[in-house]
Design a protein around this motif. Structure first.
Motif, PDB file in Angstrom:
ATOM      1  N   ILE A  42       0.843  -1.189   0.000  1.00  9.76           N
ATOM      2  CA  ILE A  42       0.000   0.000   0.000  1.00  9.76           C
ATOM      3  C   ILE A  42       0.882   1.245   0.000  1.00  9.76           C
ATOM      4  O   ILE A  42       2.096   1.154   0.222  1.00  9.76           O
ATOM      5  N   ASN A  44       1.264   3.668   2.100  1.00  6.66           N
ATOM      6  CA  ASN A  44       1.988   3.944   3.348  1.00  6.66           C
ATOM      7  C   ASN A  44       3.237   3.084   3.488  1.00  6.66           C
ATOM      8  O   ASN A  44       4.210   3.510   4.113  1.00  6.66           O
ATOM      9  N   GLN A  74      -8.645  -2.931  -4.457  1.00  5.35           N
ATOM     10  CA  GLN A  74      -9.178  -2.455  -3.185  1.00  5.35           C
ATOM     11  C   GLN A  74      -9.290  -3.633  -2.217  1.00  5.35           C
ATOM     12  O   GLN A  74      -9.848  -4.670  -2.547  1.00  5.35           O
ATOM     13  N   LYS A  77     -10.392  -0.680   3.121  1.00  2.00           N
ATOM     14  CA  LYS A  77     -10.153   0.745   2.863  1.00  2.00           C
ATOM     15  C   LYS A  77      -8.809   0.987   2.195  1.00  2.00           C
ATOM     16  O   LYS A  77      -8.486   2.113   1.831  1.00  2.00           O
ATOM     17  N   LYS A  78      -8.015  -0.058   2.040  1.00  2.00           N
ATOM     18  CA  LYS A  78      -6.668   0.086   1.488  1.00  2.00           C
ATOM     19  C   LYS A  78      -6.639  -0.235  -0.001  1.00  2.00           C
ATOM     20  O   LYS A  78      -7.375  -1.081  -0.482  1.00  2.00           O
ATOM     21  N   CYS A  80      -4.123  -1.678  -2.778  1.00  2.00           N
ATOM     22  CA  CYS A  80      -2.888  -2.455  -2.910  1.00  2.00           C
ATOM     23  C   CYS A  80      -2.399  -2.367  -4.350  1.00  2.00           C
ATOM     24  O   CYS A  80      -3.195  -2.370  -5.296  1.00  2.00           O
TER      25      CYS A  80
END
Length: 103
Positions: A42, A44, A74, A77-78, A80
């Motif tokens: 992801i 982050n 999806q 909520k992330k 990838c």
């Protein structure tokens, strides 16, 4: 590039140009390398590893997705990211064909 200039070149030339433009930034190369080593990562994850702000990485991800070098999925909520292997092979073949035709 204006329409008349795009129309003056082959579809292959235009496709390679768009892809090389997307690859023309060192941050995008770093992002591709990170995604290649960490499929399904992801944004982050990239922020922690690549010394860029989250917003900057997100902007570069948009450009890489525009030329289909990466795919996103999806998961909750992330979002990838993975390398689009089909597009990678397509680009590799286009580059190889382009340089073979020049000889």
């Amino acid at each position: 590039m204006g329409f008349t200039k795009i129309a003056a070149h082959t579809m292959e030339h235009n496709e390679l140009s768009k892809t090389f433009k997307a690859l023309g930034h060192p941050a995008r190369i770093a992002i591709l390398q990170f995604i290649s080593s960490n499929p399904g990562c992801i944004c982050n994850d990239m922020v922690k590893e690549i010394d860029l702000a989250q917003a900057t990485i997100s902007q570069h991800l948009v450009e890489l997705r525009k030329v289909a070098l990466i795919k996103s999925s999806q998961k909750g909520k992330k979002v990838c990211y993975t390398i689009n292997i089909d597009k990678l092979y397509e680009v590799k073949q286009l580059v190889g064909t382009f340089f073979q035709e020049q000889n």
